[in-house]
Design a protein around this motif. Sequence first.
Motif, PDB file in Angstrom:
ATOM      1  N   GLU A  91       7.562   8.593 -10.472  1.00  0.00           N
ATOM      2  CA  GLU A  91       7.787   9.361  -9.243  1.00  0.00           C
ATOM      3  C   GLU A  91       6.472   9.481  -8.496  1.00  0.00           C
ATOM      4  OE1 GLU A  91       9.392  13.762  -7.809  1.00  0.00           O
ATOM      5  OE2 GLU A  91       9.692  13.093  -9.878  1.00  0.00           O
ATOM      6  N   VAL A  92       6.496   9.133  -7.216  1.00  0.00           N
ATOM      7  CA  VAL A  92       5.281   9.150  -6.399  1.00  0.00           C
ATOM      8  C   VAL A  92       5.568   9.878  -5.094  1.00  0.00           C
ATOM      9  CG1 VAL A  92       3.510   7.755  -5.282  1.00  0.00           C
ATOM     10  CG2 VAL A  92       4.599   6.920  -7.362  1.00  0.00           C
ATOM     11  N   ASN A  93       4.690  10.796  -4.738  1.00  0.00           N
ATOM     12  CA  ASN A  93       4.785  11.471  -3.447  1.00  0.00           C
ATOM     13  C   ASN A  93       3.917  10.719  -2.447  1.00  0.00           C
ATOM     14  OD1 ASN A  93       6.435  13.605  -4.410  1.00  0.00           O
ATOM     15  ND2 ASN A  93       4.623  14.617  -5.264  1.00  0.00           N
ATOM     16  N   VAL A  94       4.544  10.215  -1.399  1.00  0.00           N
ATOM     17  CA  VAL A  94       3.809   9.406  -0.428  1.00  0.00           C
ATOM     18  C   VAL A  94       3.682  10.156   0.883  1.00  0.00           C
ATOM     19  CG1 VAL A  94       4.578   7.253  -1.476  1.00  0.00           C
ATOM     20  CG2 VAL A  94       5.917   8.240   0.365  1.00  0.00           C
ATOM     21  N   SER A  95       2.618   9.799   1.606  1.00  0.00           N
ATOM     22  CA  SER A  95       2.412  10.416   2.921  1.00  0.00           C
ATOM     23  C   SER A  95       1.640   9.442   3.803  1.00  0.00           C
ATOM     24  CB  SER A  95       1.627  11.727   2.790  1.00  0.00           C
ATOM     25  OG  SER A  95       0.377  11.507   2.176  1.00  0.00           O
ATOM     26  N   GLY A  96       2.181   9.150   4.953  1.00  0.00           N
ATOM     27  CA  GLY A  96       1.478   8.298   5.906  1.00  0.00           C
ATOM     28  C   GLY A  96       1.504   6.831   5.519  1.00  0.00           C
ATOM     29  N   THR A  97       0.776   6.054   6.301  1.00  0.00           N
ATOM     30  CA  THR A  97       0.697   4.609   6.083  1.00  0.00           C
ATOM     31  C   THR A  97      -0.746   4.221   5.809  1.00  0.00           C
ATOM     32  OG1 THR A  97       0.428   4.205   8.446  1.00  0.00           O
ATOM     33  CG2 THR A  97       2.669   4.133   7.563  1.00  0.00           C
ATOM     34  N   SER A  98      -0.910   3.033   5.236  1.00  0.00           N
ATOM     35  CA  SER A  98      -2.248   2.548   4.919  1.00  0.00           C
ATOM     36  C   SER A  98      -2.980   2.137   6.187  1.00  0.00           C
ATOM     37  CB  SER A  98      -2.158   1.360   3.956  1.00  0.00           C
ATOM     38  OG  SER A  98      -3.433   0.802   3.731  1.00  0.00           O
ATOM     39  N   SER A  99      -4.274   2.307   6.160  1.00  0.00           N
ATOM     40  CA  SER A  99      -5.086   1.925   7.321  1.00  0.00           C
ATOM     41  C   SER A  99      -5.353   0.414   7.352  1.00  0.00           C
ATOM     42  CB  SER A  99      -6.432   2.667   7.284  1.00  0.00           C
ATOM     43  OG  SER A  99      -7.146   2.350   6.086  1.00  0.00           O
ATOM     44  N   GLY A 159      -6.728  15.283  -1.815  1.00  0.00           N
ATOM     45  CA  GLY A 159      -7.116  14.447  -2.949  1.00  0.00           C
ATOM     46  C   GLY A 159      -5.952  13.620  -3.442  1.00  0.00           C
ATOM     47  N   GLY A 160      -6.177  12.336  -3.655  1.00  0.00           N
ATOM     48  CA  GLY A 160      -5.148  11.468  -4.220  1.00  0.00           C
ATOM     49  C   GLY A 160      -3.946  11.298  -3.323  1.00  0.00           C
ATOM     50  N   GLU A 161      -4.155  11.070  -2.049  1.00  0.00           N
ATOM     51  CA  GLU A 161      -3.044  10.873  -1.129  1.00  0.00           C
ATOM     52  C   GLU A 161      -2.582   9.417  -1.175  1.00  0.00           C
ATOM     53  OE1 GLU A 161      -3.969  12.237   2.759  1.00  0.00           O
ATOM     54  OE2 GLU A 161      -4.090  14.344   2.172  1.00  0.00           O
ATOM     55  N   VAL A 162      -1.281   9.223  -1.399  1.00  0.00           N
ATOM     56  CA  VAL A 162      -0.703   7.890  -1.582  1.00  0.00           C
ATOM     57  C   VAL A 162       0.051   7.488  -0.327  1.00  0.00           C
ATOM     58  CG1 VAL A 162       0.821   6.473  -3.003  1.00  0.00           C
ATOM     59  CG2 VAL A 162      -0.474   8.346  -4.051  1.00  0.00           C
ATOM     60  N   SER A 163      -0.245   6.295   0.193  1.00  0.00           N
ATOM     61  CA  SER A 163       0.414   5.839   1.419  1.00  0.00           C
ATOM     62  C   SER A 163       1.740   5.151   1.099  1.00  0.00           C
ATOM     63  CB  SER A 163      -0.500   4.855   2.167  1.00  0.00           C
ATOM     64  OG  SER A 163      -0.486   3.592   1.514  1.00  0.00           O
ATOM     65  N   GLU A 164       2.491   4.909   2.152  1.00  0.00           N
ATOM     66  CA  GLU A 164       3.681   4.071   2.034  1.00  0.00           C
ATOM     67  C   GLU A 164       3.246   2.649   1.652  1.00  0.00           C
ATOM     68  OE1 GLU A 164       6.767   4.879   2.305  1.00  0.00           O
ATOM     69  OE2 GLU A 164       6.831   6.808   3.361  1.00  0.00           O
ATOM     70  N   ILE A 165       4.200   1.860   1.177  1.00  0.00           N
ATOM     71  CA  ILE A 165       3.901   0.474   0.817  1.00  0.00           C
ATOM     72  C   ILE A 165       3.920  -0.385   2.080  1.00  0.00           C
ATOM     73  CG2 ILE A 165       4.744  -1.573  -0.412  1.00  0.00           C
ATOM     74  CD1 ILE A 165       5.835   0.269  -2.565  1.00  0.00           C
ATOM     75  N   THR A 166       2.871  -1.187   2.252  1.00  0.00           N
ATOM     76  CA  THR A 166       2.829  -2.178   3.324  1.00  0.00           C
ATOM     77  C   THR A 166       3.360  -3.489   2.761  1.00  0.00           C
ATOM     78  OG1 THR A 166       0.904  -1.100   4.316  1.00  0.00           O
ATOM     79  CG2 THR A 166       1.364  -3.393   4.970  1.00  0.00           C
ATOM     80  N   SER A 167       4.443  -3.991   3.345  1.00  0.00           N
ATOM     81  CA  SER A 167       5.141  -5.141   2.765  1.00  0.00           C
ATOM     82  C   SER A 167       5.045  -6.371   3.653  1.00  0.00           C
ATOM     83  CB  SER A 167       6.621  -4.820   2.538  1.00  0.00           C
ATOM     84  OG  SER A 167       6.765  -3.721   1.684  1.00  0.00           O
ATOM     85  N   ASN A 168       4.819  -7.510   3.022  1.00  0.00           N
ATOM     86  CA  ASN A 168       4.943  -8.823   3.657  1.00  0.00           C
ATOM     87  C   ASN A 168       5.837  -9.672   2.768  1.00  0.00           C
ATOM     88  OD1 ASN A 168       1.903  -7.912   4.393  1.00  0.00           O
ATOM     89  ND2 ASN A 168       2.779  -9.097   6.071  1.00  0.00           N
ATOM     90  N   ILE A 169       7.095  -9.838   3.175  1.00  0.00           N
ATOM     91  CA  ILE A 169       8.079 -10.529   2.333  1.00  0.00           C
ATOM     92  C   ILE A 169       8.777 -11.610   3.146  1.00  0.00           C
ATOM     93  CG2 ILE A 169      10.133 -10.285   0.887  1.00  0.00           C
ATOM     94  CD1 ILE A 169       9.410  -7.321   0.549  1.00  0.00           C
ATOM     95  N   ASP A 170       8.761 -12.832   2.612  1.00  0.00           N
ATOM     96  CA  ASP A 170       9.497 -13.941   3.227  1.00  0.00           C
ATOM     97  C   ASP A 170      10.646 -14.290   2.291  1.00  0.00           C
ATOM     98  OD1 ASP A 170      10.483 -16.206   4.358  1.00  0.00           O
ATOM     99  OD2 ASP A 170       8.585 -17.281   4.491  1.00  0.00           O
TER     100      ASP A 170
END
Length: 796
Positions: free
Chosen positions: A193-201, A393-404
């Motif tokens: 279980e992961v709490n995510v917030s925001g997107t990666s820079s 502290g320890g803020e986890v971003s959403e996953i940035t995906s590149n899928i073909d």
Amino acid sequence: MNISTSWLREWISPVVTDEVLAEQLTMAGLEVDGIDTVAPAFTKVVVGEVISCEKHPDADKLNLCQVEVGEANPVQIICGAKNVRTGLKVMAALVGAKLPGDFKIKKAKLRGVESFGMICSDSELGLSDSSDGIAELDSEAPIGQDIREYLDLDDNIIELDITPNRGDCFSVLGVVREVSANYNMAFVMPEIEVNVSGTSSIKTKVSNTNACPKYLTRSITGIDNTVQTPQWMVDKLTRSGQAVHSPVVDITNYVLMELGQPMHAFDLSKINGSIDVRNAKSGETIDLLNESTATLKDNTLVIADESSVLAIAGVMGGESSSTQPTTVDILLESAFFEPVAIAGKARDYGLHTESSLRFERGVDFNITELALDRAAQLVVEICTPQGGIKKNGGEVSEITSNIDENTLPELAPITITKAKIQQVLGFELDSSWIEEKFINLDFEISNKTDDSWTIVPPSFRFDIRIPADLIEELARLYGYDKLPVQKLSLDANINVIEEAQIDKYDVMQALVSRGYQEVITYSFISEKYQNLIDPEASKITLSNPISADMSTMRSSLWAGLLQTVESNQRRGHTDARFFEIGLCFGGVQADEQSNKLAGVVSGNRFASQWSTEPKALDFFDAKADLESILSFTSADFEFEAAEHPALQKGQTARIMHNNQVVGWIGALSPSVQKELSLPVCYLYEIDLATVLSGSIAKYKPFSAYQLAQRDIALVVDQSTPVAKLTQAIEQLNQAHFVGVSLFDVYEGEHIDAGKKSVALNLTYQSLEATLADEEVNAKVDDVLALMKTQFSATLR
């Protein structure tokens, strides 16, 4: 791969011993090379706490310690370790304990003071080869607990020899799936279980989607990479054969061993702009984590930012973007790389990594998200100050995906029938059992009838592609040792062998009888050997060679034979007669490949003996050996002087049959001989099909009458081959002619320059009567007339 049974049993725990479990894995196709204990046997060693530490009254190097061990009163133990001190949690062996090496702990008196035990080091308990002082346990270790229980020392390590087709088993999850299928038990996945917030820079893109159909990243900010990796993780990693580094690196290695997904962590602050998964530019360099520098080829997939290469994809990361103790923001990578794109790339740069090992065999492309979540969860739990409670502290971003989706592997359905299963295995399996095992293996049954199933294999099974693969799965789960013995039946169309065909075995035995030994060499040779032996041949270079010395498909058997001679020379075996029959490659098409027979001779003609001087082999020894084989056929062969790049000029002949070149014979070229550090060698090679083409044997009557022989000496041009003379005589087709043989060649005194004297023996024999001299002489006169007309020969 090593796997801890304790770790395995956290997921699934069949009620069998570790030894029985290991045997079952072997019978299911995961061969167990060995099973070892984590620690040798010992008893009565517990967690203790030193509550006081004073100097021994009569010995400066000894300490008088009071140790709390969970009993009514502390015990007094005398210890000489330099690192013993008050408040330290230790491993205390009590009176009556048995330590490795059959060492028993007894009540003792040292310099007049009693000691009731021993404070142990790791090496004294067999936990390491050497120790610098006594072991120091975690401050939270429970006093009085048996040290075997506290450190999980009753664990066993199973060493698996995993075949290349089972890349899915290079993880705890993969082995757990096998145990689940074999014991028909469900397994328990860790809660993620992961709490995510925001997107990666960091923005990402994939330029080469064929090599990387799926590339995921996520950033985690505000971590503390200076904390200690938890002991439970350290134990699992070390028992799996992994080294311990920093918390972030240990977490990615842990996920690798747990789920089978290789991962990488970048220091977010060291990434310049966006990330691109692309092919390297020829000549680009990267300083790798192993402190080496690699100059990249343009067929190598890399992870790069806008200024430099950050990692060799699927192999190893770069030093410049690696995480350090001071790292506070990281970017986690989880990807699926096409196995063909990664295969051999690690070897190209002299590397071998856990990541490349798995990517080359195929990684589950549907587990990348789960692995990324698992790594993020562990980073937050372990590396975040105050367990993630601290603000920002320890803020986890959403996953940035590149899928073909178009370049991801296709999971093609496979249809299998019950009749086919029975035909291959030789007995009938129950339909419900078959379905149960398919389900246990995570195979999707997309369609079924009364006697067939259509199966979609899971994304982690790259080895399931045809019906035979499904049958193999059923056989191994049934148990190879339980398969019933059945008489084999052969349903084959046996080809009729022509009576005129010569058996290859007869050719081999003929060479063995002449002192040869058969060798079998690789079909792959080095480019150097190919250029030296057959530079004009079409070169077939492997895209993924075993090594640089095995990068080219051979067009001649000579390369392997010369390597065999060289190997024997190094070991003192100077007399060599070797032959090989094998496939040579003029191209990649079937009609461009042919079987050939080749031989090499070197050294002395006979083994050393006291009665004669050693005599070196020469061209005619090799020619005689080859002609003995050619005599099996009824065909006519000619040896014509010619030139070959691997053979010495003046001692080279091409072998002609029906006006076509079918082989070569000659002395090894001095330049090649020098380049390869070889002795004088004589070689021959011929198309095997030509050698095996014989004629039907016919009865020939035996004459009871005397042979008539005549010797003639002819003076001919020096350039005239003797074979031309004998061939012309044979083509006269004289009545009663038996044969012609050479017994002398002379050049010198009384012979004109540019001429040579050839002495031939002519043999005649009749089946009806003894030939008269006049009749024989007339035949010899016909021969002389032919020699004069055709070769301007004169009788000497």
